[in-house]
Enzyme design. Structure first.
Site, mmCIF file in Angstrom:
data_model
loop_
_atom_site.group_PDB
_atom_site.id
_atom_site.type_symbol
_atom_site.label_atom_id
_atom_site.label_comp_id
_atom_site.label_asym_id
_atom_site.label_seq_id
_atom_site.Cartn_x
_atom_site.Cartn_y
_atom_site.Cartn_z
ATOM 1 N N GLY A 31 27.386 101.236 -22.229
ATOM 2 C CA GLY A 31 26.736 102.510 -21.943
ATOM 3 C C GLY A 31 27.653 103.699 -22.176
ATOM 4 O O GLY A 31 28.666 103.588 -22.854
ATOM 5 N N HIS A 34 27.839 107.048 -27.358
ATOM 6 C CA HIS A 34 28.265 108.145 -28.230
ATOM 7 C C HIS A 34 27.959 107.740 -29.672
ATOM 8 O O HIS A 34 27.407 106.649 -29.909
ATOM 9 C CB HIS A 34 29.753 108.458 -28.014
ATOM 10 C CG HIS A 34 30.651 107.250 -28.100
ATOM 11 N ND1 HIS A 34 30.852 106.543 -29.261
ATOM 12 C CD2 HIS A 34 31.380 106.602 -27.141
ATOM 13 C CE1 HIS A 34 31.685 105.558 -29.044
ATOM 14 N NE2 HIS A 34 32.010 105.548 -27.750
ATOM 15 N N GLY A 36 29.631 106.511 -31.940
ATOM 16 C CA GLY A 36 30.164 105.199 -32.336
ATOM 17 C C GLY A 36 29.144 104.106 -32.063
ATOM 18 O O GLY A 36 28.865 103.251 -32.918
ATOM 19 N N HIS A 37 28.556 104.142 -30.855
ATOM 20 C CA HIS A 37 27.524 103.152 -30.525
ATOM 21 C C HIS A 37 26.309 103.319 -31.446
ATOM 22 O O HIS A 37 25.761 102.342 -31.954
ATOM 23 C CB HIS A 37 27.045 103.330 -29.082
ATOM 24 C CG HIS A 37 28.115 103.136 -28.041
ATOM 25 N ND1 HIS A 37 28.641 104.176 -27.321
ATOM 26 C CD2 HIS A 37 28.736 102.020 -27.595
ATOM 27 C CE1 HIS A 37 29.547 103.705 -26.462
ATOM 28 N NE2 HIS A 37 29.627 102.406 -26.611
ATOM 29 N N GLN A 61 35.633 91.918 -17.359
ATOM 30 C CA GLN A 61 36.612 92.346 -18.362
ATOM 31 C C GLN A 61 37.490 93.494 -17.878
ATOM 32 O O GLN A 61 38.281 94.040 -18.631
ATOM 33 C CB GLN A 61 35.920 92.709 -19.678
ATOM 34 C CG GLN A 61 35.091 93.979 -19.660
ATOM 35 C CD GLN A 61 34.269 94.116 -20.924
ATOM 36 O OE1 GLN A 61 33.323 93.368 -21.164
ATOM 37 N NE2 GLN A 61 34.624 95.072 -21.764
ATOM 38 N N ASP A 150 37.438 98.321 -31.516
ATOM 39 C CA ASP A 150 38.034 97.283 -30.663
ATOM 40 C C ASP A 150 38.333 96.075 -31.543
ATOM 41 O O ASP A 150 37.648 95.050 -31.481
ATOM 42 C CB ASP A 150 37.057 96.918 -29.541
ATOM 43 C CG ASP A 150 36.733 98.120 -28.677
ATOM 44 O OD1 ASP A 150 37.515 98.415 -27.775
ATOM 45 O OD2 ASP A 150 35.715 98.787 -28.936
ATOM 46 N N GLN A 153 39.032 92.583 -30.069
ATOM 47 C CA GLN A 153 37.757 92.046 -29.580
ATOM 48 C C GLN A 153 36.950 91.489 -30.754
ATOM 49 O O GLN A 153 36.380 90.389 -30.671
ATOM 50 C CB GLN A 153 36.995 93.171 -28.880
ATOM 51 C CG GLN A 153 35.514 92.925 -28.671
ATOM 52 C CD GLN A 153 34.880 94.032 -27.852
ATOM 53 O OE1 GLN A 153 35.198 94.194 -26.674
ATOM 54 N NE2 GLN A 153 33.989 94.805 -28.444
HETATM 55 P P1 AMP Z 1 31.714 99.649 -25.361
HETATM 56 O O1 AMP Z 1 30.514 100.346 -24.850
HETATM 57 O O2 AMP Z 1 32.982 100.439 -25.223
HETATM 58 O O3 AMP Z 1 31.847 98.234 -24.870
HETATM 59 O O4 AMP Z 1 31.506 99.530 -26.919
HETATM 60 C C1 AMP Z 1 30.373 98.887 -27.457
HETATM 61 C C2 AMP Z 1 30.566 98.690 -28.921
HETATM 62 O O5 AMP Z 1 30.753 99.960 -29.551
HETATM 63 C C3 AMP Z 1 31.810 97.856 -29.263
HETATM 64 O O6 AMP Z 1 31.492 96.973 -30.308
HETATM 65 C C4 AMP Z 1 32.802 98.907 -29.706
HETATM 66 O O7 AMP Z 1 33.762 98.401 -30.615
HETATM 67 C C5 AMP Z 1 31.896 99.901 -30.358
HETATM 68 N N1 AMP Z 1 32.540 101.225 -30.453
HETATM 69 C C6 AMP Z 1 33.155 101.900 -29.462
HETATM 70 N N2 AMP Z 1 33.674 103.059 -29.918
HETATM 71 C C7 AMP Z 1 33.395 103.104 -31.235
HETATM 72 C C8 AMP Z 1 33.654 104.044 -32.286
HETATM 73 N N3 AMP Z 1 34.326 105.178 -32.071
HETATM 74 N N4 AMP Z 1 33.196 103.755 -33.517
HETATM 75 C C9 AMP Z 1 32.494 102.614 -33.753
HETATM 76 N N5 AMP Z 1 32.201 101.701 -32.826
HETATM 77 C C10 AMP Z 1 32.645 101.934 -31.584
#
Ligand code: AMP
Length: 282
Positions: A31, A34, A36-37, A61, A150, A153
């Site tokens: 959640g 942004h 990226g998601h 985690q 990540d 990951q």
């Molecule tokens: P998170 O909500 O931080 O667990 O991220 C969910 C997914 O979004 C993971 O696969 C992250 O690698 C990806 N993610 C987070 N930040 C970015 C970003 N700046 N650009 C692309 N993917 C992202």
């Protein structure tokens, strides 16, 4: 778009998609969405008919001294974004739905979590693989998208899919950045104005390293130390900075043609931990 918070309610929806011959794409998130998601949603949607997003801040985690309690939560806004991007289902389980009180099984990681974030975030990746493994079993996706942001990951999930024979196809989304290069992250919300102005220094340090490697400079140790000094002078506290072999995720001091490397770093600005990386193929 449906918002579903139990496994029992989710499974029939997935089965119905599959019965109609539709492919299911999956993007797990914690959640505070942004760009990226959203880029991962768009990537997944290029490869599937129905998009399932999960929003779940996974406690297994987070370490005991990490930011589980203050991790940003903004469900209403996140759901609006999922709807706008064309998600079919958002899975929003509670901790009770995801985990029973007493757990007897865990996932153990050999070597691949010894360096980079794995070295400083004890059991973090065990928790990540546990929840992704469970989510893959619950959602049963045809494709799933994760971000290069990540990278450790991502490599671990690649290994898990391979070694545990998940049938999902993985998609790796490129890192989405702010105009000044800072990789977008839900944790950037913790940065004050001064820290935010300093933060792109990590991206620039990785860029210098990449350029030097591309220019044929081979003394990895010396160039990494130089960038560490530069970052420290700017006020960063360094967790790690280095060049790692893509497959083994172990640090390298010598580079060889034909190999793939990850130039990666994790730094603190105040209490906020930032990570970033670049992949280079020689
Ligand atoms: P998170 O909500 O931080 O667990 O991220 C969910 C997914 O979004 C993971 O696969 C992250 O690698 C990806 N993610 C987070 N930040 C970015 C970003 N700046 N650009 C692309 N993917 C992202």
């Amino acid at each position: 778009m449906q918002v579903i918070d139990t496994i029992d309610a989710l499974r029939p929806e997935i089965r119905a998609f599959k019965r109609e011959g539709k492919t299911v794409g999956f993007v797990p998130t914690m959640g505070a969405l942004h760009e990226g998601h959203l880029s991962l949603f768009r990537l997944a949607l290029q490869h599937c008919d129905e998009l399932v997003v999960s929003i779940y801040v996974n406690p297994t985690q987070f370490g005991p001294n990490e930011d589980l309690d203050k991790y940003p939560r903004q469900m209403e806004r996140d759901l609006q974004l999922c709807e706008k991007e064309g998600a079919s289902v958002v899975f929003t389980p509670s901790d009770e739905v995801m985990y029973s009180d007493r757990r007897y099984l865990s996932i153990q990681i050999d070597e691949l979590a010894d360096h980079m974030c794995g070295a400083s975030r004890d059991s973090h990746f065990e928790g990540v693989l546990l929840v992704v493994n469970k989510l893959f079993n619950i959602v049963d996706p045809d494709v799933a998208a994760f971000g290069q942001k990540d990278i450790q990951q991502y490599v671990l999930i690649e290994r898990m899919v391979d070694e545990f024979n998940h049938s999902v196809k993985l998609l790796r989304g490129e890192i989405i950045r702010a105009n000044d290069g800072l990789a977008l992250s839900s944790r950037n919300a913790y940065l004050n104005d001064t820290e935010r102005a300093t933060a792109p220094g990590l991206y620039r340090a990785l860029g210098y390293l990449k350029k030097q490697i591309e220019d044929g400079i081979t003394n990895v140790k010396l160039m990494v130390e130089h960038q560490q000094d530069e970052l420290e002078a700017k006020g960063f506290k360094i967790d790690y900075l280095g060049v790692y072999a893509y497959e083994s995720l172990s640090p390298v001091t010598e580079l060889s043609e034909g190999s793939q490397y990850i130039i990666a770093g994790a730094v603190y600005l105040g209490k906020t931990r930032l990570i970033d990386n670049m992949i280079i193929q020689l």
